[in-house]
Design an enzyme around this catalytic site. Structure first.
Site, short mmCIF file in Angstrom:
data_model
loop_
_atom_site.label_atom_id
_atom_site.label_comp_id
_atom_site.label_asym_id
_atom_site.label_seq_id
_atom_site.Cartn_x
_atom_site.Cartn_y
_atom_site.Cartn_z
N ASN A 153 0.57 -1.43 -0.05
CA ASN A 153 -0.27 -0.33 0.02
C ASN A 153 0.76 1.35 -0.01
O ASN A 153 0.72 2.30 -0.42
CB ASN A 153 -0.82 -0.16 0.89
CG ASN A 153 -0.52 -0.07 2.81
OD1 ASN A 153 0.64 -1.27 2.39
ND2 ASN A 153 -0.75 0.08 3.55
N GLN A 181 -4.92 -3.72 -1.89
CA GLN A 181 -4.30 -2.45 -3.34
C GLN A 181 -4.74 -3.18 -4.05
O GLN A 181 -4.32 -2.53 -5.14
CB GLN A 181 -3.02 -2.37 -2.96
CG GLN A 181 -2.92 -1.36 -1.60
CD GLN A 181 -3.47 0.28 -1.69
OE1 GLN A 181 -3.53 0.86 -2.25
NE2 GLN A 181 -4.03 0.50 -0.68
N SER A 201 -11.49 -4.37 -0.46
CA SER A 201 -12.31 -3.71 0.38
C SER A 201 -12.40 -2.36 -0.10
O SER A 201 -12.01 -2.28 -1.28
CB SER A 201 -11.06 -2.65 1.43
OG SER A 201 -11.76 -1.46 1.93
N GLY A 202 -13.89 -2.59 0.05
CA GLY A 202 -14.65 -1.65 -1.29
C GLY A 202 -14.26 -0.21 -1.41
O GLY A 202 -13.75 0.05 -2.22
N HIS A 203 -13.67 0.33 0.01
CA HIS A 203 -12.80 1.99 -0.67
C HIS A 203 -12.12 2.22 -1.10
O HIS A 203 -11.93 2.99 -1.54
CB HIS A 203 -13.57 2.79 1.05
CG HIS A 203 -12.24 2.22 1.44
ND1 HIS A 203 -11.18 3.47 2.34
CD2 HIS A 203 -11.91 1.56 2.79
CE1 HIS A 203 -10.63 2.69 2.87
NE2 HIS A 203 -10.87 1.66 3.56
N CYS A 327 -1.98 5.03 8.24
CA CYS A 327 -2.59 4.65 9.75
C CYS A 327 -0.66 4.80 10.41
O CYS A 327 -1.56 4.39 11.42
CB CYS A 327 -3.00 3.22 9.43
SG CYS A 327 -3.76 3.01 7.90
C1 LIG Z 1 -6.58 -0.09 3.21
C2 LIG Z 1 -6.38 -1.59 3.57
C3 LIG Z 1 -6.19 -2.60 4.81
C4 LIG Z 1 -7.45 -2.37 5.72
O1 LIG Z 1 -8.56 -2.19 4.64
P1 LIG Z 1 -10.20 -1.50 5.65
O2 LIG Z 1 -11.12 -1.53 4.53
O3 LIG Z 1 -10.49 -0.08 5.39
O4 LIG Z 1 -10.35 -1.55 7.07
C5 LIG Z 1 -6.04 -3.24 5.09
N1 LIG Z 1 -4.66 -4.04 3.83
C6 LIG Z 1 -4.05 -2.55 3.02
C7 LIG Z 1 -2.63 -3.17 2.10
C8 LIG Z 1 -5.18 -1.94 2.41
O5 LIG Z 1 -4.76 -0.81 2.11
#
Ligand SMILES: *Cc1c(COP(=O)(O)O)cnc(C)c1O
Length: 402
Positions: A153, A181, A201-203, A327
């Site tokens: 990420n 990612q 992850s959706g967002h 983070c």
């Molecule tokens: C954003 C991210 C996460 C966490 O996902 P969330 O939906 O925000 O909890 C986990 N791993 C990676 C590599 C990410 O980029």
């Protein structure tokens, strides 16, 4: 108000308007509980099933291998802690991961270490890759799980997951990949990859926040993380976030349908920004390999500066970027990812991540470079770290200084 230029698409992405509109409609009309036995409930259940089919199709999985979660973090926790618990029942209490995972993995591993598990943290190369042979060498008879992220990420490097999964299979060890990612940014096919578990992850692909998936290959059973009702085939309790789940499935359909164009567009912006910064601003360096890198990720070191200073200057110009992992933004430690690929601490501090999405334009990328070309020399002229380094070079002719 100043126009916002958003170059932090690895932290999160704006929700696609079509997705947001569909979600608003679902929230307003399809409010039944998918577990209820009347037509309003059946309607919700049908919508849930459709979303599951759709996500499965996007990943080349089966619908019964898709488990909806509250996001990437929950999927990662479930994969790691679930596999650890299942392993412990067979006397396997060793886990393998990498030193540059997301904290959802790293902190899950730390929690397990406190419960008596042992964890091997593989070090990536200076280019930002995990070597499959290092995974093979780390596997022990009591290894319960290998978890290696698909794409990093912070520096965007894409890992050889297919090769690593093959090694795990040969040794009979479960393989998980945090593909948060990767999904929606590059092609992801679970059959081709051969992994047992995969998080998304959706967002991160212009869908909603607070919803994600753990793909769990048929025949792989993890103990539950969330106990309660019988949702998700009794494996993950809680009334389903129907609008979120449907929105995520729709966002993934949109991302996959336009993937080639999306990738080409992001790559054009990425390569323009990297090339122009390296060409016009002295003492800059790309962190992580340019090859096998996410199409939307640029991570650049500006010698002699603190990333926080650059971040604030960019914010004054309405530009959103990151000094590393979002983070980490409330911590003063340099990024664990940049330390893992062997960057000296001061270079870790002076690094910036720019991540591009389908909504960004070339004009915005040019504007970013224009602004950087103004603020970097100005800030360096005020930076002790930079001036000391300049003096050293002047006094010693640069000899012996890397
Ligand atoms: C954003 C991210 C996460 C966490 O996902 P969330 O939906 O925000 O909890 C986990 N791993 C990676 C590599 C990410 O980029």
């Amino acid at each position: 108000m100043q126009q916002i230029i958003y170059f932090d698409n690895a932290a999160t992405t704006p929700c696609d308007e079509r997705v947001a509109a569909r979600m608003a409609q679902i929230l307003a009309t399809t409010y039944g509980n998918p577990s209820s036995h009347y037509s309003l409930g059946y309607e919700a259940k049908e919508m849930l099933d459709k979303a599951r089919e759709s996500v499965a199709h996007s990943l080349n999985a089966s619908a019964n291998e898709i488990f909806f979660t509250s996001g990437g973090s929950e999927a990662d926790n479930w994969a790691v802690k679930g596999a650890a618990l299942a392993g412990a029942k067979k006397g396997k209490k060793h886990l393998i991961t990498t030193a540059f995972e997301h904290h959802a993995i790293l902190h899950s591993m730390r929690a397990l270490e406190q419960q008596g598990y042992t964890v091997t943290y593989l070090k990536p190369t200076s280019e930002g890759f995990i070597r499959p042979e290092d995974v093979a060498a780390a596997i022990q008879p009591d290894t319960a799980l290998v978890s290696v992220m698909y794409a990093n990420n912070e520096i965007g490097t894409i890992q050889p997951i297919q090769e690593i999964a093959k090694i795990c299979k040969e040794h009979g060890v479960l393989m998980h990949t945090d593909a948060v990612q990767a999904v929606g940014s590059i092609p992801v096919d679970v059959q081709e990859l051969g992994v047992d578990l995969l998080s998304l992850s959706g967002h991160k692909f212009n869908g909603p926040k607070g919803v994600g998936v753990l793909y769990c290959r048929r025949g792989v059973f993890l103990p539950n993380l969330i106990d309660g009702g019988g949702q998700e085939s009794r494996r993950r309790a809680g009334t389903e976030n129907l609008a979120g789940i449907s929105g995520m499935a729709f966002a993934l359909e949109l991302a996959v349908a336009s993937l080639e164009d999306k990738m080409a567009h992001q790559k054009e912006l990425r390569d323009y920004v990297i090339r122009r910064i390296l060409d016009t601003i002295p003492a800059t360096q790309l962190n992580g390999s340019w090859e096998n890198r996410l199409p939307g990720n640029a991570n650049i070191n500006f010698l002699g500066l603190e990333g926080e200073t650059i971040l604030l200057d960019l914010d004054m110009h309405g530009i959103c970027a990151s000094t590393g992992s979002a983070c980490n933004s409330d911590s003063l430690d340099p990024s664990h990812v940049l330390m893992a690929i062997g960057l000296p601490e001061e270079m870790g501090h002076g690094s910036m991540r720019f991540t591009f999405g389908p909504q960004n334009t070339m004009e915005e990328a040019q504007h970013l470079c224009d602004v950087l070309e103004t603020i970097i020399p100005m800030r360096r002229a005020m930076s002790c770290m930079w001036l000391q380094n300049e003096n050293k070079v002047r006094n010693f002719g640069g000899e012996g200084e890397a």
